[in-house]
Design a protein around this motif. Structure first.
Motif, PDB file in Angstrom:
ATOM      1  N   MET A   1      25.076 -97.463-104.649  1.00  0.00           N
ATOM      2  CA  MET A   1      24.760 -96.574-103.558  1.00  0.00           C
ATOM      3  C   MET A   1      24.203 -97.386-102.391  1.00  0.00           C
ATOM      4  O   MET A   1      23.450 -98.337-102.589  1.00  0.00           O
ATOM      5  N   VAL A   2      24.591 -97.011-101.184  1.00  0.00           N
ATOM      6  CA  VAL A   2      24.149 -97.679 -99.971  1.00  0.00           C
ATOM      7  C   VAL A   2      23.568 -96.612 -99.041  1.00  0.00           C
ATOM      8  O   VAL A   2      24.108 -95.516 -98.937  1.00  0.00           O
ATOM      9  N   PHE A   3      22.488 -96.953 -98.367  1.00  0.00           N
ATOM     10  CA  PHE A   3      21.854 -96.052 -97.415  1.00  0.00           C
ATOM     11  C   PHE A   3      22.011 -96.650 -96.025  1.00  0.00           C
ATOM     12  O   PHE A   3      21.581 -97.775 -95.782  1.00  0.00           O
ATOM     13  N   ILE A   4      22.647 -95.886 -95.135  1.00  0.00           N
ATOM     14  CA  ILE A   4      22.905 -96.368 -93.783  1.00  0.00           C
ATOM     15  C   ILE A   4      22.220 -95.418 -92.801  1.00  0.00           C
ATOM     16  O   ILE A   4      22.361 -94.193 -92.910  1.00  0.00           O
ATOM     17  N   THR A   5      21.488 -96.009 -91.854  1.00  0.00           N
ATOM     18  CA  THR A   5      20.824 -95.229 -90.816  1.00  0.00           C
ATOM     19  C   THR A   5      21.153 -95.835 -89.457  1.00  0.00           C
ATOM     20  O   THR A   5      20.940 -97.022 -89.236  1.00  0.00           O
ATOM     21  N   ALA A   6      21.683 -94.995 -88.573  1.00  0.00           N
ATOM     22  CA  ALA A   6      21.946 -95.403 -87.191  1.00  0.00           C
ATOM     23  C   ALA A   6      20.819 -94.837 -86.331  1.00  0.00           C
ATOM     24  O   ALA A   6      20.479 -93.654 -86.442  1.00  0.00           O
ATOM     25  N   PHE A   7      20.243 -95.688 -85.491  1.00  0.00           N
ATOM     26  CA  PHE A   7      19.112 -95.299 -84.655  1.00  0.00           C
ATOM     27  C   PHE A   7      19.538 -95.226 -83.190  1.00  0.00           C
ATOM     28  O   PHE A   7      20.178 -96.151 -82.690  1.00  0.00           O
ATOM     29  N   GLU A   8      19.138 -94.163 -82.511  1.00  0.00           N
ATOM     30  CA  GLU A   8      19.351 -94.037 -81.074  1.00  0.00           C
ATOM     31  C   GLU A   8      18.065 -94.520 -80.391  1.00  0.00           C
ATOM     32  O   GLU A   8      17.074 -93.803 -80.348  1.00  0.00           O
ATOM     33  N   VAL A   9      18.120 -95.743 -79.881  1.00  0.00           N
ATOM     34  CA  VAL A   9      16.949 -96.371 -79.273  1.00  0.00           C
ATOM     35  C   VAL A   9      17.298 -96.750 -77.836  1.00  0.00           C
ATOM     36  O   VAL A   9      18.204 -97.553 -77.620  1.00  0.00           O
ATOM     37  N   PRO A  10      16.572 -96.205 -76.860  1.00  0.00           N
ATOM     38  CA  PRO A  10      16.817 -96.622 -75.479  1.00  0.00           C
ATOM     39  C   PRO A  10      16.508 -98.110 -75.308  1.00  0.00           C
ATOM     40  O   PRO A  10      15.616 -98.646 -75.977  1.00  0.00           O
ATOM     41  N   VAL A  11      17.235 -98.765 -74.433  1.00  0.00           N
ATOM     42  CA  VAL A  11      17.075-100.208 -74.228  1.00  0.00           C
ATOM     43  C   VAL A  11      15.623-100.579 -73.959  1.00  0.00           C
ATOM     44  O   VAL A  11      15.113-101.557 -74.503  1.00  0.00           O
ATOM     45  N   ALA A  28      15.761-103.354 -96.140  1.00  0.00           N
ATOM     46  CA  ALA A  28      17.061-103.094 -95.527  1.00  0.00           C
ATOM     47  C   ALA A  28      17.407-104.220 -94.576  1.00  0.00           C
ATOM     48  O   ALA A  28      16.528-104.938 -94.101  1.00  0.00           O
ATOM     49  N   THR A  29      18.683-104.358 -94.289  1.00  0.00           N
ATOM     50  CA  THR A  29      19.141-105.282 -93.258  1.00  0.00           C
ATOM     51  C   THR A  29      19.240-104.503 -91.961  1.00  0.00           C
ATOM     52  O   THR A  29      19.894-103.454 -91.904  1.00  0.00           O
ATOM     53  N   LEU A  30      18.589-105.009 -90.925  1.00  0.00           N
ATOM     54  CA  LEU A  30      18.613-104.343 -89.627  1.00  0.00           C
ATOM     55  C   LEU A  30      19.551-105.094 -88.698  1.00  0.00           C
ATOM     56  O   LEU A  30      19.445-106.305 -88.534  1.00  0.00           O
ATOM     57  N   HIS A  31      20.461-104.352 -88.080  1.00  0.00           N
ATOM     58  CA  HIS A  31      21.423-104.890 -87.120  1.00  0.00           C
ATOM     59  C   HIS A  31      21.090-104.371 -85.721  1.00  0.00           C
ATOM     60  O   HIS A  31      20.762-103.202 -85.562  1.00  0.00           O
ATOM     61  N   ARG A  32      21.226-105.249 -84.707  1.00  0.00           N
ATOM     62  CA  ARG A  32      21.049-104.849 -83.309  1.00  0.00           C
ATOM     63  C   ARG A  32      22.378-105.031 -82.590  1.00  0.00           C
ATOM     64  O   ARG A  32      23.044-106.063 -82.723  1.00  0.00           O
ATOM     65  N   ALA A  33      22.739-104.036 -81.791  1.00  0.00           N
ATOM     66  CA  ALA A  33      23.999-104.082 -81.044  1.00  0.00           C
ATOM     67  C   ALA A  33      23.982-105.206 -80.023  1.00  0.00           C
ATOM     68  O   ALA A  33      22.958-105.482 -79.407  1.00  0.00           O
ATOM     69  N   LEU A  34      25.118-105.867 -79.850  1.00  0.00           N
ATOM     70  CA  LEU A  34      25.244-106.912 -78.839  1.00  0.00           C
ATOM     71  C   LEU A  34      25.200-106.327 -77.437  1.00  0.00           C
ATOM     72  O   LEU A  34      24.666-106.938 -76.524  1.00  0.00           O
ATOM     73  N   ARG A  35      25.773-105.143 -77.280  1.00  0.00           N
ATOM     74  CA  ARG A  35      25.805-104.497 -75.961  1.00  0.00           C
ATOM     75  C   ARG A  35      24.662-103.503 -75.845  1.00  0.00           C
ATOM     76  O   ARG A  35      24.286-102.852 -76.810  1.00  0.00           O
ATOM     77  N   ARG A  36      24.176-103.362 -74.638  1.00  0.00           N
ATOM     78  CA  ARG A  36      23.041-102.473 -74.391  1.00  0.00           C
ATOM     79  C   ARG A  36      23.462-101.024 -74.167  1.00  0.00           C
ATOM     80  O   ARG A  36      22.633-100.125 -74.205  1.00  0.00           O
ATOM     81  N   ASP A  37      24.751-100.787 -73.945  1.00  0.00           N
ATOM     82  CA  ASP A  37      25.208 -99.449 -73.582  1.00  0.00           C
ATOM     83  C   ASP A  37      25.794 -98.647 -74.737  1.00  0.00           C
ATOM     84  O   ASP A  37      26.461 -97.639 -74.520  1.00  0.00           O
ATOM     85  N   ARG A  39      25.617 -96.195 -78.183  1.00  0.00           N
ATOM     86  CA  ARG A  39      24.784 -95.069 -78.621  1.00  0.00           C
ATOM     87  C   ARG A  39      23.790 -95.495 -79.696  1.00  0.00           C
ATOM     88  O   ARG A  39      22.624 -95.104 -79.660  1.00  0.00           O
ATOM     89  N   PHE A  40      24.247 -96.251 -80.667  1.00  0.00           N
ATOM     90  CA  PHE A  40      23.391 -96.656 -81.788  1.00  0.00           C
ATOM     91  C   PHE A  40      23.018 -98.122 -81.602  1.00  0.00           C
ATOM     92  O   PHE A  40      23.754 -99.014 -81.990  1.00  0.00           O
ATOM     93  N   ARG A  41      21.888 -98.375 -81.008  1.00  0.00           N
ATOM     94  CA  ARG A  41      21.445 -99.745 -80.703  1.00  0.00           C
ATOM     95  C   ARG A  41      21.049-100.501 -81.954  1.00  0.00           C
ATOM     96  O   ARG A  41      21.149-101.715 -82.001  1.00  0.00           O
ATOM     97  N   PHE A  42      20.581 -99.783 -82.981  1.00  0.00           N
ATOM     98  CA  PHE A  42      20.175-100.413 -84.241  1.00  0.00           C
ATOM     99  C   PHE A  42      20.775 -99.628 -85.399  1.00  0.00           C
ATOM    100  O   PHE A  42      20.873 -98.396 -85.345  1.00  0.00           O
ATOM    101  N   LEU A 163      29.618-103.990 -81.984  1.00  0.00           N
ATOM    102  CA  LEU A 163      29.341-105.254 -82.656  1.00  0.00           C
ATOM    103  C   LEU A 163      27.842-105.473 -82.712  1.00  0.00           C
ATOM    104  O   LEU A 163      27.121-105.175 -81.747  1.00  0.00           O
ATOM    105  N   TYR A 164      27.377-106.021 -83.848  1.00  0.00           N
ATOM    106  CA  TYR A 164      25.949-106.204 -84.101  1.00  0.00           C
ATOM    107  C   TYR A 164      25.674-107.602 -84.623  1.00  0.00           C
ATOM    108  O   TYR A 164      26.558-108.247 -85.190  1.00  0.00           O
ATOM    109  N   THR A 165      24.428-108.017 -84.462  1.00  0.00           N
ATOM    110  CA  THR A 165      23.907-109.211 -85.142  1.00  0.00           C
ATOM    111  C   THR A 165      22.752-108.755 -86.020  1.00  0.00           C
ATOM    112  O   THR A 165      22.106-107.737 -85.765  1.00  0.00           O
TER     113      THR A 165
END
Length: 169
Positions: A1-11, A28-37, A39-42, A163-165
């Motif tokens: 089982m995997v738990f995935i959460t997308a966060f809406e975080v303003p820049v 958990a492994t946290l990913h940050r979007a490469l682009r600032r624009d 919807r799901f920054r993390f 895309l995320y890092t």
């Protein structure tokens, strides 16, 4: 089982979000979007249900692996995370289209692997694809191929690719 959460975080809230994440220290492994624009920054991907109480809109779900090839998880390169909005009775049509799109890029240089997750129970996104590429350029070249563009255009499902890092593992 995997738990995935997308966060809406303003820049402008990135630092506050990361400080809260580090304070909570979820498994958990946290990913940050490469682009600032986007919807799901993390996005967090976890092997256990480890809830994080942060003051941001979230979209969480419990998922099983529907398809896996190569090495989709890791910290090298970039990670494509693509949540899909699919009605439960459209699983078969979605999977057929997704497999055609995956086949169009799976043989590309610098494709490292993918893991398609299907929701188990209630979730805002029925499917979430997590794929690794060696670089943003490699990914861009792959999705610019005509065979991928044609198969992706034929899929009538809303998606939120970015895309995320990895920022915390």
């Amino acid at each position: 089982m995997v738990f995935i959460t997308a966060f809406e975080v303003p820049v402008q809230a990135d630092d506050r979000f990361i400080a809260g994440w580090e304070r909570e220290r979820p498994a958990a492994t946290l990913h940050r979007a490469l682009r600032r624009d986007v919807r799901f920054r993390f996005v967090s991907v976890a092997g256990v249900a480890d809830t994080v109480e942060l003051p941001f809109d979230t979209h969480s779900g419990r998922y099983e692996i529907a398809h896996e090839d190569g090495t989709a998880m890791g910290t090298q390169g970039v990670t494509l995370i693509n949540p899909f909005e699919v009605a439960p009775d459209d699983d078969e049509a979605f999977l057929a289209g997704w497999n055609r799109a995956r086949e169009a890029v799976a043989g590309c240089p610098d494709y490292l692997g993918t893991r398609l997750h299907r929701a188990v129970g209630a979730a805002d996104f029925r499917f979430v694809n997590v794929a690794r590429w060696s670089s943003p350029l490699a990914f861009s070249k792959a999705i610019g191929r005509p065979e991928f563009e044609q198969t992706a255009a034929a899929m009538p499902f809303a998606s939120h690719p970015a895309l995320y890092t990895v920022v915390s593992d």
